[in-house]
Scaffold this motif. Structure first.
Motif, short mmCIF file in Angstrom:
data_model
loop_
_atom_site.label_atom_id
_atom_site.label_comp_id
_atom_site.label_asym_id
_atom_site.label_seq_id
_atom_site.Cartn_x
_atom_site.Cartn_y
_atom_site.Cartn_z
N PRO A 260 119.37 56.91 -68.66
CA PRO A 260 118.74 56.26 -69.81
C PRO A 260 117.63 57.14 -70.37
O PRO A 260 116.92 57.81 -69.63
CB PRO A 260 118.19 54.95 -69.24
N SER A 262 114.36 57.09 -73.05
CA SER A 262 113.48 56.25 -73.85
C SER A 262 112.21 57.01 -74.13
O SER A 262 111.90 58.02 -73.51
CB SER A 262 113.16 54.94 -73.13
N SER A 283 122.09 58.53 -74.00
CA SER A 283 121.39 57.27 -74.28
C SER A 283 122.36 56.23 -74.82
O SER A 283 122.35 55.08 -74.41
CB SER A 283 120.26 57.51 -75.29
#
Length: 484
Positions: A260, A262, A283
């Motif tokens: 992931p 972010s 992502s």
């Protein structure tokens, strides 16, 4: 419908309400998905560990089921066991008017035969939804309760590509224009056009079937003579042991792992809209996988079909006999069953084709790697030795049934199947095998063997006639004969 667990309740929340509650907000132009996403951080729901049941199970069999029937992944064999189980137990199927729910369009509840929520009366509940559709959670939950058991099946994209090219050669414009699968994969963009008729079969078919949104295709920059580059197949390699060979062997390049991504701003996790990710973005892929984990209770793996069946029986509190059956929709010239496409033992040309297929179908490859991992994590919890014992028993029962039910004890070429009830639908360039029953079976054995041998289309028609018996119009009584 009983009270919902927190994980099940999340299925019913829209993205905004979930984001407000959890401090995560994601905008998405795909309202059919109802995405509950938590990235980064733990996945919303982990598959529960299979229970160690005693010989006489205390659990109640699960009979509210949603099966996403993916294409060319062994799903027809799963459909067969669902047909048999529901038929035997008098369960009610959510059936399409024909044989699919408007595929390739997204599933709509209105396409379910007998679904009439606007009539004001009580809607008769359905137990099983299992025929071909493009998954659309919002509409599925109009038909099935949210505490249903959701499951599906995936297959190595390299094996899937071989099967799909043969089967959908006349359906996909990309496949139709290509002289061979090798030629197609050597330069797929010479044949493939996003949105062209049938070309969803030619790239990331599993991702498509799961109803996940696709980001815009990457295009070559203006003035550039070179097409956009697809992922490097050298970064997408995995070795998977053949079914029944023991513990998983995954040799993954770190670049193939999905992490992931972010950014942190004002102490809040900021997740980009999936539409802003490029096709190969980790992502974007992680975003889709996290949502699937929050919805599906089990995703089977075709290369570990028998192991998956044992885990399915355990999760549903079914007996092993409930998941023993014959392979359906298998193509002639291929081994019965679904073996893995392993790098070991392949000639250089086959290895290149496998690598190219996985790179071209990069979203499907990410799906496969992810659910292969989750399946083996589940197997570890179930117990290796216990699984091996159950798989051996399942295979022994299948072999015994084949010898008892089938002429020759195996599948037959369709040209020898004269009984139309058991002749599978023929489509594509490869023959689809079927079954011929032995003569001299007892009435009880005949009934059960027919259930095992009936192809999916004929079984769907049988269930349709059972749930919606045709009305017979009686002639009107008259006091005198009608004139000619």
């Amino acid at each position: 419908m009983g009270p919902l667990s927190p994980a099940r309740t999340l299925r019913l929340w829209g993205p905004r309400s979930l984001g407000v509650a959890l401090g995560v907000f994601m905008t998405i132009d795909a309202p059919h998905l109802l995405f509950p996403i938590l990235l980064p951080g733990p996945q919303l729901r982990q598959p529960s560990a299979p229970s160690l049941r005693p010989a006489l199970p205390s659990c109640a069999p699960r009979q509210r089921l949603v099966f996403l029937k993916t294409h060319k992944s062994g799903s027809s064999s799963v459909l067969s066991l669902l047909h048999r189980y529901g038929d035997r137990h008098g369960l009610r199927f959510a059936l399409p008017a024909r044989y699919q729910f408007g595929y390739p369009r997204l599933f709509q509840a209105s396409r379910v035969k007998g679904y009439h929520p606007q009539t004001g009366g009580t809607q008769i509940p359905f137990h099983i939804l299992c025929h071909h559709m493009r998954f659309n959670l919002k509409e599925v939950l109009q038909v099935m309760p949210s505490d249903s058991f959701f499951f599906s099946i995936v297959r190595d994209p390299a094996a899937l590509a071989r099967s799909a090219f043969s089967y959908y050669k006349s359906t996909s414009s990309a496949f139709r224009k290509s002289p061979s699968l090798a030629a197609f994969l050597a330069n797929p963009r010479a044949f493939y056009r996003p949105g062209a008729r049938g070309d969803h079969y030619a790239r990331n078919l599993l991702w498509f079937d799961f109803g996940l949104p696709f980001p815009p295709e990457k295009r070559a920059k203006r003035g550039s003579l070179h097409p956009p580059r697809d992922p490097d197949p050298r970064q997408l390699q995995v070795q998977v042991l053949p079914s029944g060979a023991g513990p998983r062997a995954q040799t993954l390049n770190p670049n193939a792992l999905i992490h992931p991504v972010s950014t942190v701003a004002d102490h809040h996790s900021q997740i980009s809209s999936p539409a802003s990710f490029d096709l190969g973005s980790s992502s974007f892929i992680q975003w889709g996988l996290a949502w699937l984990d929050s919805v599906f209770d089990l995703v089977m793996v075709a290369e570990y079909f028998d192991e998956s069946l044992v885990l399915l029986a355990d999760a549903l509190c079914w007996g092993l006999d409930d998941v023993v059956g014959f392979m359906h929709n298998a193509q002639a010239g291929r081994k019965q069953g679904l073996s893995t496409v392993s790098n070991s033992g392949l000639i250089a040309e086959d290895r290149q084709l496998t690598a190219r297929a996985r790179a071209w179908n990069n979203l499907d490859w990410a799906l496969y790697v992810h659910f292969n991992r989750s399946l083996w994590a589940r197997i570890e919890k179930y117990g290796q030795r216990r699984l091996q014992t159950a798989v051996a028993e399942l295979r022994a029962r299948r072999e015994a049934l084949a010898k008892h039910c089938l002429a020759g004890g195996e599948a037959s070429d369709p040209k020898y199947i004269t009984d139309r009830r058991f002749r599978p639908f023929q489509f594509g360039s490869a023959k689809v095998l079927g079954y011929i029953l032995r003569s001299g079976l007892s009435p009880q054995d005949q009934e059960e063997c027919e259930r095992l041998a009936t192809p999916e289309l004929q079984y769907k028609d049988k269930l349709d006639a059972k749930q919606f018996p045709p009305t017979v119009s009686l002639p009107l009584k008259t006091s005198r004969p009608l004139s000619p």
